[in-house]
Design a protein around this motif. Structure first.
Motif, PDB file in Angstrom:
ATOM      1  N   LEU A  94      16.921   4.274  -5.287  1.00  0.00           N
ATOM      2  CA  LEU A  94      16.881   3.260  -4.236  1.00  0.00           C
ATOM      3  C   LEU A  94      16.893   1.830  -4.783  1.00  0.00           C
ATOM      4  O   LEU A  94      17.589   0.970  -4.221  1.00  0.00           O
ATOM      5  N   PRO A  95      16.160   1.514  -5.868  1.00  0.00           N
ATOM      6  CA  PRO A  95      16.230   0.142  -6.378  1.00  0.00           C
ATOM      7  C   PRO A  95      17.622  -0.273  -6.832  1.00  0.00           C
ATOM      8  O   PRO A  95      17.970  -1.457  -6.760  1.00  0.00           O
ATOM      9  N   MET A  96      18.441   0.691  -7.308  1.00  0.00           N
ATOM     10  CA  MET A  96      19.788   0.356  -7.749  1.00  0.00           C
ATOM     11  C   MET A  96      20.778   0.328  -6.591  1.00  0.00           C
ATOM     12  O   MET A  96      21.667  -0.518  -6.535  1.00  0.00           O
ATOM     13  N   VAL A  97      20.641   1.265  -5.656  1.00  0.00           N
ATOM     14  CA  VAL A  97      21.541   1.291  -4.499  1.00  0.00           C
ATOM     15  C   VAL A  97      21.179   0.186  -3.522  1.00  0.00           C
ATOM     16  O   VAL A  97      22.046  -0.483  -2.972  1.00  0.00           O
ATOM     17  N   GLY A  98      19.873  -0.011  -3.315  1.00  0.00           N
ATOM     18  CA  GLY A  98      19.421  -1.145  -2.512  1.00  0.00           C
ATOM     19  C   GLY A  98      19.033  -0.797  -1.096  1.00  0.00           C
ATOM     20  O   GLY A  98      19.351   0.266  -0.564  1.00  0.00           O
ATOM     21  N   THR A  99      18.325  -1.726  -0.496  1.00  0.00           N
ATOM     22  CA  THR A  99      17.978  -1.679   0.919  1.00  0.00           C
ATOM     23  C   THR A  99      18.375  -3.005   1.532  1.00  0.00           C
ATOM     24  O   THR A  99      18.540  -3.992   0.815  1.00  0.00           O
ATOM     25  N   PRO A 100      18.552  -3.087   2.839  1.00  0.00           N
ATOM     26  CA  PRO A 100      18.918  -4.367   3.440  1.00  0.00           C
ATOM     27  C   PRO A 100      17.881  -5.444   3.116  1.00  0.00           C
ATOM     28  O   PRO A 100      16.691  -5.275   3.403  1.00  0.00           O
ATOM     29  N   MET A 101      18.321  -6.500   2.478  1.00  0.00           N
ATOM     30  CA  MET A 101      17.421  -7.592   2.117  1.00  0.00           C
ATOM     31  C   MET A 101      18.230  -8.876   1.964  1.00  0.00           C
ATOM     32  O   MET A 101      19.424  -8.828   1.667  1.00  0.00           O
ATOM     33  N   ASP A 234      11.127 -18.071   0.531  1.00  0.00           N
ATOM     34  CA  ASP A 234      10.628 -17.584  -0.753  1.00  0.00           C
ATOM     35  C   ASP A 234      11.171 -16.192  -1.047  1.00  0.00           C
ATOM     36  O   ASP A 234      11.499 -15.872  -2.195  1.00  0.00           O
ATOM     37  N   GLU A 235      11.270 -15.353  -0.029  1.00  0.00           N
ATOM     38  CA  GLU A 235      11.807 -14.010  -0.229  1.00  0.00           C
ATOM     39  C   GLU A 235      13.238 -14.071  -0.740  1.00  0.00           C
ATOM     40  O   GLU A 235      13.626 -13.312  -1.637  1.00  0.00           O
ATOM     41  N   ASP A 240      17.115 -13.354  -5.141  1.00  0.00           N
ATOM     42  CA  ASP A 240      18.235 -13.861  -5.932  1.00  0.00           C
ATOM     43  C   ASP A 240      17.864 -13.972  -7.406  1.00  0.00           C
ATOM     44  O   ASP A 240      18.692 -13.701  -8.294  1.00  0.00           O
ATOM     45  N   LEU A 241      16.628 -14.361  -7.688  1.00  0.00           N
ATOM     46  CA  LEU A 241      16.180 -14.413  -9.081  1.00  0.00           C
ATOM     47  C   LEU A 241      16.163 -13.022  -9.700  1.00  0.00           C
ATOM     48  O   LEU A 241      16.521 -12.844 -10.874  1.00  0.00           O
ATOM     49  N   MET A 242      15.762 -12.028  -8.928  1.00  0.00           N
ATOM     50  CA  MET A 242      15.778 -10.649  -9.427  1.00  0.00           C
ATOM     51  C   MET A 242      17.208 -10.211  -9.725  1.00  0.00           C
ATOM     52  O   MET A 242      17.470  -9.566 -10.749  1.00  0.00           O
TER      53      MET A 242
END
Length: 421
Positions: A94-101, A234-235, A240-242
């Motif tokens: 999940l961290p590589m595929v992602g979630t809506p953010m 901030d989110e 984006d920094l990540m």
């Protein structure tokens, strides 16, 4: 960005003959596996991710161009995914595929361009001469720590920490936080059982960094992002920094180490061990074609039912970008592994393509880190050689990134230089 569509949608059935996207062959001989998949399934193959999750792997060069050049039909909008009802909260990918953010990496269309307009100028503002100086001094500092021993693991002691030291300078966080940050990003990318916890630790690093820079801006990438006139939460800054930090760490480390591995195992690059700059460039370019750090990228999601090659793609299907497979597609490549094929040719997919490609200034930063690291290493340790047979080298287990677990080397011990600022 589209919200997660869970509704009453029925799970998409598995395609017959779907290939499990796991196992040692993806790490030991992926090109042979890609050839078999292309032979048996064509340029688009049905695959199965861990947990029985179906997806499509785009293997063909032309088909990958079609997908990456069609952001409206194949947006990078994970909210469209028709598999959300089947994804457990602790799914390791999940961290590589992602979630809506709200992130440059997980948004589509105008929202993606809004984030890019803030991130790209901040990356462009990096002074290339200062970047080179920091890369050289960081490489020298790392080599000083092992050069007197006559042996080292170039993955753990050089290739992985070097981008972290440079990113520390670029982002403005202390060197002391680098090792923990590097461990978190590596665990996240490898997609193991601790990937979710690593993702949380990574986020906490970036949240702390953002708070520090908001309180006391400096001459760094984070402060330049904060100075952008458009409003961001901030989110959004943290996300984006990540994205920037993750993209700048392991792929850069893998580009460096895969290039060194090639130079130490292929007689065509033997001259580089005397410091030949042309051979370094040739090796680095060949790696982008044959052994690119990002083998598979997740992903794109079909906005509607469509056809790709001979396959019917349903709305919400996940398409994985087979960057490594497309680079060796025989329809566009007649001579895989021939260095002459790659000279001056940068039409590879190593940085993806289209609207969501790796921003050009980020590519330049990664290239500077990797090339400078290799050049300093060869200048300082000109007789470096493998400490084990080439066949004993082991790939890292990530399903998406192609790097090495270790690269043990031997060399004539030399004195540390010291005195780096």
């Amino acid at each position: 960005m589209t919200s997660i569509a869970q509704g009453g949608a029925c799970p998409v059935p598995h395609e017959p003959g779907a290939v499990p996207l796991s196992g040692p062959r993806f790490h030991t001989d992926p090109h042979a596996l890609y050839r078999e998949m292309r032979r048996d399934h064509g340029p688009v193959a049905a695959v199965e991710l861990p947990g029985g999750i179906p997806a499509w792997l785009v293997l063909g060069y032309r088909e990958l161009h079609q997908v990456t050049n069609s952001p409206e039909l194949f947006p990078r909008d994970v909210g469209l995914w028709n598999q959300w009802p089947n994804i457990p909260p602790d799914w390791p990918l999940l961290p590589m595929v992602g979630t809506p953010m709200p992130s440059i990496y997980f948004t589509a269309g105008a929202e993606h361009r809004r984030h890019l307009a803030m991130v790209e100028p901040a990356l462009e503002s990096v002074d290339p001469f200062e970047l080179r100086r920091v890369c050289e001094s960081s490489a020298d500092r790392l080599i000083d720590s092992f050069c007197g021993r006559g042996e080292a693991d170039l993955v753990a002691e050089f290739a992985e920490p070097l981008p972290v030291l440079v990113l520390a300078w670029l982002l403005g966080f202390p060197d002391t936080e680098g090792p923990g940050l590097a461990r978190a990003m590596k665990a996240l990318a490898d997609g193991g059982a601790d990937a979710q916890a690593a993702h949380l630790r990574f986020m906490q690093y970036m949240q702390h960094l953002l708070a520090v820079k908001k309180a006391a801006p400096g001459d760094d990438l984070v402060s330049r992002m904060l100075a952008h006139p458009a409003p961001f939460t901030d989110e959004e800054y943290v996300n984006d920094l990540m994205a920037v930090t993750a993209a700048g760490h392991l792929p850069t480390a893998d580009w460096l180490i895969n290039s060194v591995r090639l130079m130490l195992t292929d007689d065509r690059f033997a001259a580089a061990l005397g410091g030949g700059r042309r051979s370094v460039d040739q090796a680095m370019n060949e790696v982008l074609w044959e052994d690119a750090p990002s083998s598979i990228l997740a992903g794109r999601w079909a906005a509607r039912d469509t056809r790709l090659a001979d396959k019917t793609i349903r709305a919400g299907d996940l398409l994985l970008l087979g960057l490594a497979a497309a680079n060796t597609d025989p329809h566009v490549r007649q001579s895989v592994g021939n260095a002459a094929t790659h000279t001056g040719n940068s039409a590879h997919f190593a940085f993806s393509h289209g609207e969501y490609r790796c921003p050009f200034p980020a590519q330049q930063i990664a290239e500077t880190i990797a090339r400078t690291g290799i050049e300093v290493l060869l200048d300082r340790l000109p007789d470096v050689d493998l400490a084990v047979p080439a066949g004993a080298l082991v790939r890292r287990p990530s399903p998406f990134l192609r790097g090495m677990n270790s690269l043990p080397v031997v060399f004539t011990p030399v004195r540390a230089l010291g005195g780096f600022q």
